[in-house]
Design a protein around this motif. Structure first.
Motif, PDB file in Angstrom:
ATOM      1  N   UNK A 366      10.169   6.681  -1.646  1.00 42.37           N
ATOM      2  CA  UNK A 366       9.311   7.575  -2.424  1.00 42.37           C
ATOM      3  C   UNK A 366       7.837   7.333  -2.119  1.00 42.37           C
ATOM      4  N   UNK A 367       7.544   6.147  -1.617  1.00 43.14           N
ATOM      5  CA  UNK A 367       6.175   5.783  -1.255  1.00 43.14           C
ATOM      6  C   UNK A 367       6.190   5.214   0.172  1.00 43.14           C
ATOM      7  N   UNK A 368       5.065   5.228   0.870  1.00 46.68           N
ATOM      8  CA  UNK A 368       5.066   4.813   2.278  1.00 46.68           C
ATOM      9  C   UNK A 368       5.056   3.309   2.501  1.00 46.68           C
ATOM     10  N   UNK A 369       5.040   2.513   1.440  1.00 47.64           N
ATOM     11  CA  UNK A 369       4.820   1.072   1.587  1.00 47.64           C
ATOM     12  C   UNK A 369       5.950   0.364   2.330  1.00 47.64           C
ATOM     13  N   UNK A 370       7.194   0.668   2.006  1.00 45.81           N
ATOM     14  CA  UNK A 370       8.314  -0.023   2.649  1.00 45.81           C
ATOM     15  C   UNK A 370       8.335   0.269   4.147  1.00 45.81           C
ATOM     16  N   UNK A 371       8.100   1.519   4.510  1.00 47.90           N
ATOM     17  CA  UNK A 371       8.054   1.885   5.926  1.00 47.90           C
ATOM     18  C   UNK A 371       6.890   1.194   6.627  1.00 47.90           C
ATOM     19  N   UNK A 372       5.740   1.139   5.974  1.00 47.24           N
ATOM     20  CA  UNK A 372       4.593   0.424   6.541  1.00 47.24           C
ATOM     21  C   UNK A 372       4.925  -1.039   6.786  1.00 47.24           C
ATOM     22  N   UNK A 373       5.599  -1.651   5.810  1.00 42.66           N
ATOM     23  CA  UNK A 373       5.932  -3.076   5.933  1.00 42.66           C
ATOM     24  C   UNK A 373       6.809  -3.302   7.161  1.00 42.66           C
ATOM     25  N   UNK A 374       7.836  -2.481   7.320  1.00 45.03           N
ATOM     26  CA  UNK A 374       8.738  -2.625   8.463  1.00 45.03           C
ATOM     27  C   UNK A 374       7.983  -2.435   9.774  1.00 45.03           C
ATOM     28  N   UNK A 375       7.122  -1.441   9.812  1.00 41.05           N
ATOM     29  CA  UNK A 375       6.362  -1.164  11.030  1.00 41.05           C
ATOM     30  C   UNK A 375       5.428  -2.318  11.369  1.00 41.05           C
ATOM     31  N   UNK A 376       4.717  -2.815  10.373  1.00 36.15           N
ATOM     32  CA  UNK A 376       3.746  -3.885  10.613  1.00 36.15           C
ATOM     33  C   UNK A 376       4.432  -5.190  10.990  1.00 36.15           C
ATOM     34  N   UNK A 377       5.572  -5.464  10.365  1.00 38.48           N
ATOM     35  CA  UNK A 377       6.277  -6.693  10.729  1.00 38.48           C
ATOM     36  C   UNK A 377       6.755  -6.620  12.179  1.00 38.48           C
ATOM     37  N   UNK A 378       7.193  -5.459  12.583  1.00 40.82           N
ATOM     38  CA  UNK A 378       7.617  -5.263  13.975  1.00 40.82           C
ATOM     39  C   UNK A 378       6.437  -5.422  14.923  1.00 40.82           C
ATOM     40  N   UNK A 379       5.261  -4.999  14.484  1.00 37.27           N
ATOM     41  CA  UNK A 379       4.074  -5.067  15.328  1.00 37.27           C
ATOM     42  C   UNK A 379       3.693  -6.507  15.658  1.00 37.27           C
TER      43      UNK A 379
END
Length: 410
Positions: A366-379
């Motif tokens: 519902x919010x972009x935070x979880x997706x951001x977390x996954x993306x940043x951890x991968x980065x």
């Protein structure tokens, strides 16, 4: 200081991009989610993206990353960095809308610097037009790819062709509906000096012998552009499709990654800024035990620390961009390594705290935070893990210390 000056051209691009984000990109986020859900295909290319691309191009927000005036606006790294940050606030939409998505940005620069005229006509021009996408195939499942000299894919000369055999994975963007071409790194001469064994070649994704085995989810997310595992079985590549020349693969990879790391760092800062805004809004709108969450001391600490951390990371990244523009990537290699570590770690901490403020809602879509977390951890792994970049920084610092010690003793 010269470092902090901004050109009028850069300021105008920033104003135009901020207006585009407010007018079009943020309102498009729920539309994008609806179109993706309705398609039932995680790699679907939704119409809203094409609509955004057309509008971005009409507003002059197109190929902003490209430093060569022949192919783009010719912005410096320092001019482009704040624009990458703004696009990072909506990472699923804004970069592609402005034709500034990785890995296409790096691939377009490779084609610009090292491609033949045929490569430019067949691949670079459609990439610049946004009609096709591309992928970069270097990482392999069987070796530690953080050391690029480990690659095992064989590229064996056979007359006027090379024959490619091997397996790649995490070829980001290879599942995109418009992906047409790969830049592939492999080993052409295992007996050559360590950094002259590798070459890069241009391979159409539909070439005979190229098999996309599967997509690789990341933290359970199936990214629209995908991260593909690809099998190469007796793939024949004309000699003319070797980039720059045999043995130049490692050099090309280094040239490609400097600007890309700036872009990644600034997009990470953009995510951190949006996460901080979301954290503040949520803390002000929720009450626990008779008080607003924003009145709790620990939450105020998190907000204050987030602002400090963002500003520190941004200043280091802008300094790096300025150094790349003024003294070159080689002289800025310590700073490039530093931002690649600092920006994702900083943004992860802020996103994590924002998720905590949101509670259960923070881990949903519902919010972009979880997706951001996954993306940043991968980065923290992509484009070289933190440990490789720390090695670069430590080596440089030890070199300076040893040189100083030798000078003092002479």
């Amino acid at each position: 200081m010269e470092l902090f000056t901004s050109t009028e051209r850069a300021r105008e691009y920033r104003r135009t991009l901020l207006a585009f984000m407010d007018d079009s990109v943020y309102p498009a986020e729920p539309v994008y989610a609806e179109q993706m859900a309705a398609a039932g295909d995680p790699h679907h290319h939704p119409q809203i993206l094409e609509d955004l691309k057309a509008e971005a191009e009409q507003r002059g927000l197109w190929n902003l990353f490209h430093p060569h005036p022949e192919w783009g606006p010719g912005l410096s790294n320092l001019e482009y960095a704040p624009l990458a940050e703004i696009m990072g606030r909506s990472p699923a939409l804004a970069p592609e809308a402005c034709n500034c998505s990785a890995p296409d940005t790096g691939n377009m620069e490779v084609f610009t610097l090292f491609g033949t005229e045929e490569h430019k006509q067949r691949w670079l021009e459609p990439l610049l037009a946004g009609t096709i996408r591309s992928a970069f195939a270097m990482t392999e499942p069987g070796v530690a790819s953080s050391d690029a000299t480990n690659v095992e894919m064989r590229m064996e000369r056979d007359g006027d062709e090379y024959v490619l055999n091997g397996r790649k994975w995490f070829a980001s963007n290879a599942m995109h509906a418009n992906c047409k071409v790969l830049i592939v790194m492999g080993k052409t001469d295992p007996d050559a000096p360590k950094h002259r064994q590798q070459s890069m070649m241009v391979v159409p994704i539909d070439a005979p012998g190229v098999t996309v085995v599967r997509n690789l989810p990341v933290f359970g997310y199936v990214d629209r552009e995908g991260h593909a595992e690809i099998e190469f079985t007796d793939v024949r590549v004309p000699v003319t499709d070797v980039l720059k020349g045999e043995g130049e693969g490692f050099a090309i990879s280094q040239a490609r990654l400097g600007p890309g790391r700036i872009h990644h760092a600034m997009r990470a800062i953009g995510m951190a800024e949006r996460a901080l805004e979301l954290m503040c809004a949520r803390a002000d709108s929720r009450t626990t035990f008779g008080r607003k969450v924003s009145e709790r001391a620990n939450i105020r600490d998190w907000i204050a620390e987030a602002r400090i951390d963002i500003e520190q990371a941004r200043l280091l990244t802008l300094k790096t961009a300025w150094m790349m523009d003024t003294v070159g990537n080689k002289e800025a290699r310590t700073e490039i390594a530093a931002i690649k570590i600092a920006a994702p770690v900083m943004a992860l901490r802020i996103v994590d705290r924002a998720i905590q403020v949101y509670g259960a809602a923070g881990v949903t879509e519902d919010f972009p935070l979880a997706s951001m977390y996954a993306h940043l951890r991968t980065l923290r792994i992509a484009d070289g893990p933190d440990e490789v970049h720390k090695l670069t920084i430590a080596r440089a610092e030890l070199g300076k210390a040893r040189a100083a010690a030798e000078a003092a003793g002479s």
